[in-house]
Design an enzyme around this catalytic site. Structure first.
Site, PDB file in Angstrom:
ATOM      1  CG  HIS A   1      -2.136   0.999   0.721  1.00  0.00           C
ATOM      2  ND1 HIS A   1      -2.975   0.798  -0.338  1.00  0.00           N
ATOM      3  CD2 HIS A   1      -2.440   2.213   1.182  1.00  0.00           C
ATOM      4  CE1 HIS A   1      -3.754   1.843  -0.495  1.00  0.00           C
ATOM      5  NE2 HIS A   1      -3.461   2.716   0.413  1.00  0.00           N
TER       6      HIS A   1
ATOM      7  CE1 TYR B   1      -2.171   7.667  -0.299  1.00  0.00           C
ATOM      8  CE2 TYR B   1      -1.931   5.370   0.304  1.00  0.00           C
ATOM      9  CZ  TYR B   1      -2.734   6.464   0.069  1.00  0.00           C
ATOM     10  OH  TYR B   1      -4.084   6.352   0.171  1.00  0.00           O
TER      11      TYR B   1
ATOM     12  CG  HIS C   1      -8.750   1.607  -6.987  1.00  0.00           C
ATOM     13  ND1 HIS C   1      -9.042   2.855  -6.487  1.00  0.00           N
ATOM     14  CD2 HIS C   1      -7.744   1.120  -6.224  1.00  0.00           C
ATOM     15  CE1 HIS C   1      -8.249   3.099  -5.453  1.00  0.00           C
ATOM     16  NE2 HIS C   1      -7.458   2.075  -5.282  1.00  0.00           N
ATOM     17  CG  PHE C   2      -4.181  -0.719  -9.802  1.00  0.00           C
ATOM     18  CD1 PHE C   2      -3.327  -0.626 -10.869  1.00  0.00           C
ATOM     19  CD2 PHE C   2      -4.740  -1.955  -9.498  1.00  0.00           C
ATOM     20  CE1 PHE C   2      -3.044  -1.735 -11.641  1.00  0.00           C
ATOM     21  CE2 PHE C   2      -4.462  -3.061 -10.265  1.00  0.00           C
ATOM     22  CZ  PHE C   2      -3.603  -2.950 -11.352  1.00  0.00           C
ATOM     23  CG  HIS C   3      -4.652   0.819 -14.897  1.00  0.00           C
ATOM     24  ND1 HIS C   3      -4.671  -0.417 -14.319  1.00  0.00           N
ATOM     25  CD2 HIS C   3      -3.690   0.761 -15.862  1.00  0.00           C
ATOM     26  CE1 HIS C   3      -3.774  -1.200 -14.912  1.00  0.00           C
ATOM     27  NE2 HIS C   3      -3.169  -0.512 -15.862  1.00  0.00           N
TER      28      HIS C   3
ATOM     29  NE  ARG D   1      -6.152  -7.360 -10.972  1.00  0.00           N
ATOM     30  CZ  ARG D   1      -5.311  -6.821 -10.120  1.00  0.00           C
ATOM     31  NH1 ARG D   1      -5.604  -6.762  -8.847  1.00  0.00           N
ATOM     32  NH2 ARG D   1      -4.167  -6.345 -10.526  1.00  0.00           N
ATOM     33  NE  ARG D   2      -3.016 -10.221 -10.618  1.00  0.00           N
ATOM     34  CZ  ARG D   2      -3.735 -10.081  -9.510  1.00  0.00           C
ATOM     35  NH1 ARG D   2      -4.621 -10.991  -9.175  1.00  0.00           N
ATOM     36  NH2 ARG D   2      -3.575  -9.041  -8.741  1.00  0.00           N
TER      37      ARG D   2
END
Lengths: 181, 546, 270
Positions: free
Chosen positions: B220, B224, B371-373, B434-435
């Protein structure tokens, strides 16, 4: 210099700080409420099992896999996730009754979800993952492996056949399997 | 102040940023091909082996190479321009650069050999060739040298300027360096004590639960680490570019401190669906995850408030009139607006992910990928573009003749990102997992996904166009006329510039104690319990022959 | 923030510390007391067990134990663990060479390169694969009248020696890539699999860098007739020593025509 005094800056910061605190409190309360009200129980059973001897274990030996109904009427399905296949690859479960799904892996990390349900867990070698769910409607649901487990990952998909309660008829040994098609 | 105001880190910064952006360009091409491979359209070179090789290369390039090299290069630039003092220890900085290059070369060679298709998140007991991991350890080692250099630069400046507040840009950069040192403890422990000994064949067994726990320690806060340079730009570059002032210096410091505190003890929220962790620790870390939204919420107040000042100075009136009055033709302002827009979407997705109950609906579906893209591409990378546009004239001594193509590039990137990720959100809610290298579109339960995947492929192509234009924009500056005296690089000034700040907001020792306490509370028991439980190990599955 | 006195500076530390600790305590109380206790009822747990479970000190019990689980012979008794890999690594390959010459060479060819299309070549096969099959013959997990008799006198140690000797690079033209058979459909099956039948690519386990199951044998250069016979035996269920039925399941999805062409593909052209 814009007409903002330091006092005003500090006051507006304080107002915003309170707003942030309130937002956080609301989000947190919603999450806690959903956790408690929905009787949420993530797959945290923490039971360990040796992946190297999984095929020799009593619970996850080949003959004991699949759906079975225990003498007290609970529906339990045992599934092995292995490179690159679910055993069994087709699972029969009844609609409208809680079903306990127990997974384990003999090799690498896998994961499962069952489409249209909240059944979702990682399958980590060394552990048994247990999720309990109620299937609402009859029909065939996809149960793919959702965690990268090697080059055959994309073809690792099982079928969950949800049948109406009347059609869910365990054999004398309490076991139910998909009919060969 | 020896060496300054001549920028002494010009070549150092350029070297890092070019490595970052060249890798980024290649990774975008791979990403587009992956979307093509997953779509119903026939893709060339498509096989599972090529697909996972590509996913590994894409993830490693974006997550480790682009970010680490960009952050290091920008950090050196900030250290020198914000402290207005030559960077101490430049020899070490070059040493770190070359160590990182050697590491990248080892990693790339390993991936291309087909013996490292384990994705950037490793998934032990799958085991790649040891050189893959050692290459990555070198990259991380290089970043540790950078961390020390940042800390030393700040400490040296503080000694020379007793009592003065560290400029916000540098304070934030050091916050990131300190956070990164904490962050990498988890992955370093996993690689050095678990994965690499197995990869060399010295041992055969891996405690997979422990490996996942250690990786979650890193997984995580690493996000950041990538994100904080974007926040440095939000606080210290965007208000100045807009022609205004930073609303509050204190709020900025507080935000960066909160990131340091609450990005770390929350990694278990990546393991909500794992069997090896108890409900209590999942719940504890979920609660702490809620707190990591605080600095972002503070930022979406302070930065728009700063822009509002600029808008009103430029004659904007009324509740929203100041927005239209902002100088949107300046890339930094435009990128900040677009990044905030996408941060909102990505952040909303993240709030769903962190909810223990709702996570079960979306875990390991395309929702998470979306979300993370959005966070990475939409907030992090678009601000890397804007930072590059902002500092490139200073680095090259040339000015952009026009910002038209720069703004077009930012718009293309934002549009492409939305076109790509909206379908992923939809597909994720529909249970797309996914994947996967290819889907069976003949299955009626999957057939309906085809058009959505094609739309996301179109989004990918727009992103590719944006990536190409970015490289072209930077390269075009080499042909521009040389500015005889480029103006000195400046950061935003606060409305009320601090002359003194409390010691607690000017250093990190106290916050390091807090991080230590929080990490002990969040990870101490799970790790010790995991070790004591002695879960049976799993055998290595070696990519590269038994 | 223009001027802050040193005294207020100290207060900052106190307030910040109290906030950080207070929030963490609140989170801990919610995680380990409030939530478990409020869930205990619906999960049918006592308060004490619920709190222990929140710490991971008490497992969620399985739905029921025993009773309906049947005791059966496992499909293979071989356990791939650290001990097995180490015994293979430290096996006596010279003793293995003697056993191969005395016992195996008659059918599998001198030095494990078979001349008879019905018998597999063994030179350059993976040691783990050879050991598993020998052991499975010994425990009757895999049944073949000749092989069952052959392995009868072999001790575990000698089976390790044989496997290690055959697998070690001896410089013979054993298993390994040949000139590929130009059969695009089969190459697609081998490389990509078939999503329509949830058939993974053969190479996702049998490929050189696949990282698949440890016992996976090498196939390139193997005897066509032998490969075909094994695919057919898996398909019919006559052979069932593949753990969790992974080859049985693959073979059941293949057509007879594909089996023939796959066997030809993997043998390759000389």
């Amino acid at each position: 210099m814009p007409a903002v005094t330091e006092r005003e800056v500090v006051a507006s910061e304080r107002r915003w700080g309170l707003f942030v605190a309130a937002t956080i409190a609301v989000i947190f309360a919603a999450i806690v409420w959903s956790a408690i009200a929905m009787g949420l129980s993530p797959p945290s059973n923490g039971a360990i099992i040796d992946p190297k001897t999984l095929h020799l274990s009593r619970e996850f030996t080949e003959a004991n896999l699949g759906t079975s109904v225990t003498p007290d009427g609970a529906v339990v399905a045992r599934i092995v996730t292995a490179q690159f296949q679910f055993t069994p690859a087709c699972l029969v479960v009844p609609a409208g009754r809680p079903v306990a799904l127990r997974f384990s892996s003999p090799d690498v990390i896998h994961g499962i979800l069952i489409q249209g349900t909240n059944a979702n867990t990682m399958v980590v070698p060394g552990y048994i993952s247990q999720v309990t769910t109620v299937f609402r409607h009859a029909g065939d649901l996809l149960m793919p492996c959702h965690e990268f487990c090697g080059l055959g990952h994309s073809q690792m998909i099982a079928n969950v056949r949800v049948v109406p309660p009347a059609d869910f008829r365990p054999g004398p040994d309490g076991r139910v399997a998909c009919a060969h098609r | 102040m020896e060496g300054w105001p001549v920028l002494t880190v010009r070549r150092l910064t350029l070297a890092h940023l070019w490595v970052a952006f060249a890798t980024f360009g290649l990774a975008v091409i791979l990403g587009v091909w992956q979307m093509w491979a997953r779509s119903p359209l026939p893709a060339p070179w498509h096989s599972p082996a090529n697909y996972y090789l590509s996913v590994t290369a894409h993830g490693v390039s974006m997550a480790y190479v682009l970010t680490t090299f960009f952050i290091m290069g920008f950090g050196y630039f900030v250290a020198e321009t914000s402290l207005q003092r030559a960077l101490p220890g430049k020899t070490w900085a070059w040493l770190a650069f070359w160590a990182g290059i050697v590491g990248v070369a080892m990693t790339v060679a390993s991936i291309l050999s087909g013996r490292a298709s384990v994705l950037y998140t490793f998934y032990p007991p799958m085991t790649a060739t040891p050189w893959f991991y050692i290459g990555l350890v070198l990259v991380v080692g290089a970043s540790w040298i950078w961390c020390v250099l940042m800390i030393v630069a700040m400490a040296t400046w503080k000694r020379e300027n007793p009592g003065r507040p560290v400029p916000l840009a540098m304070y934030a950069t050091v916050a990131n360096a300190v956070m990164w040192l904490w962050t990498t403890v988890g992955v370093a422990a996993e690689l050095l004590f678990q994965v690499i000994p197995v990869a060399f064949g010295w041992t055969q067994l891996i405690d997979v639960g422990l490996a996942r726990t250690l990786f979650s320690w890193t997984l995580h806060p690493i996000v950041y680490f990538w994100l904080l340079p974007a926040y440095v730009a939000f606080y210290t570059l965007a208000p100045r570019a807009a022609g205004g002032r930073l609303f509050s210096d204190t709020m900025g410091r507080l935000s960066f401190i909160l990131f340091l505190l609450y990005s770390l003890p929350v990694g278990l929220h990546h393991l909500f669906m794992d069997p090896e962790h108890s409900t209590g620790f999942k719940f504890l870390q979920m609660t702490l995850t809620v707190l990591v939204t605080v600095p972002t919420l503070l930022t979406i107040f302070t930065v728009p408030a700063s822009l509002e000042i600029a808008g009103r100075l430029r004659g904007g009136k009324g509740l929203f009139g100041w927005i239209g009055a902002l100088p949107w033709e300046r890339p930094m302002v435009l990128a900040t607006g677009l990044a905030f827009f996408m941060l909102w979407f990505g952040g909303f997705g993240g709030v769903i992910n962190m909810s223990l109950a709702m996570n079960a609906m979306v875990h390991n579906t395309s929702w998470v990928t979306a979300h993370f893209h959005l966070i990475f591409g939409g907030t992090v990378v678009i601000m890397y573009f804007a930072i590059a546009y902002e500092i490139w004239p200073t680095l090259q001594g040339r000015a952009f003749a026009s910002t038209k193509l720069l703004n077009l590039q930012l718009w293309l990137w934002a549009i492409g990102m939305m076109v790509m990720t909206i379908p992923w959100h939809v597909l994720g809610l529909g249970g797309q997992w996914r994947r996967v290298a290819s889907f069976n579109y003949a299955d009626p339960r999957i057939a309906g996904w085809g058009p959505w995947v094609v739309v996301s492929l179109i989004g990918g192509l727009i992103l590719l166009a944006a990536a190409v234009l970015f490289i072209v924009n930077l390269a075009s500056l080499r042909r521009a006329t040389i500015d005889t005296a480029p103006p000195p690089f400046r950061y935003a000034v606060a409305v009320h510039p601090p002359t003194r700040v409390p010691a607690i907001l000017n250093g990190f020792w106290f916050w390091n104690l807090c991080v230590a306490a929080l990490m002990a509370a969040a990870y101490g028991f799970p790790i010790l319990h995991g070790l004591a439980m002695h879960a049976p190990g799993a055998m290595a599955h070696r990519m590269g022959g038994g | 923030m223009t001027e802050i006195s040193p005294a207020t500076g100290k207060t900052w530390f106190m307030i910040a510390g109290a906030l950080v600790v207070g929030l963490a305590l609140f989170a801990a109380v919610m995680a380990f007391v409030v939530t478990p206790l409020s869930q205990a009822g619906s999960l049918g747990l006592s308060p004490w067990v619920a709190v222990c479970r929140a710490f991971g000190l008490s497992q969620t019990p399985p739905p029921t134990r025993g009773g309906y689980l049947v005791g059966t012979t496992p499909v293979s008794a071989v356990v791939f663990d650290r001990g097995l890999i180490e015994r293979l690594a430290h096996a006596d390959r010279r003793e293995g060479a003697r056993t191969v010459a005395e016992t195996c060479a008659v059918c599998h060819g001198a030095e494990g390169v078979s001349e008879n299309p019905a018998f597999p070549s063994l030179a350059d096969q993976s040691a783990a694969a050879i050991y598993k099959q020998l052991s499975d013959y010994k425990t009757n997990a895999r049944i073949n009248p000749v092989m069952s008799a052959v392995v009868l006198p072999l001790t575990d140690a000698r089976m390790f020696n044989v496997a290690a000797y055959l697998a070690h690079d001896n410089g013979f033209a054993g298993l390994g890539p040949r000139w590929p058979v130009p059969d695009p459909e089969i190459i697609a099956l081998v490389r990509d699999g078939d999503p329509g039948r949830t058939l993974p690519a053969c190479e996702s386990c049998h490929g050189v860098n696949a990282g698949g199951p440890i016992e996976t044998p090498r196939l390139y250069g193997q005897k066509q007739a032998y490969l075909l016979a094994q695919l057919q035996a898996y398909g019919s269920g006559a052979r069932r020593n593949d753990v969790y039925g992974r080859m049985r399941s693959v073979a059941q999805k293949l057509t007879p025509n594909e089996m023939t062409r796959l066997a030809a593909y993997y043998q390759g052209l000389r």
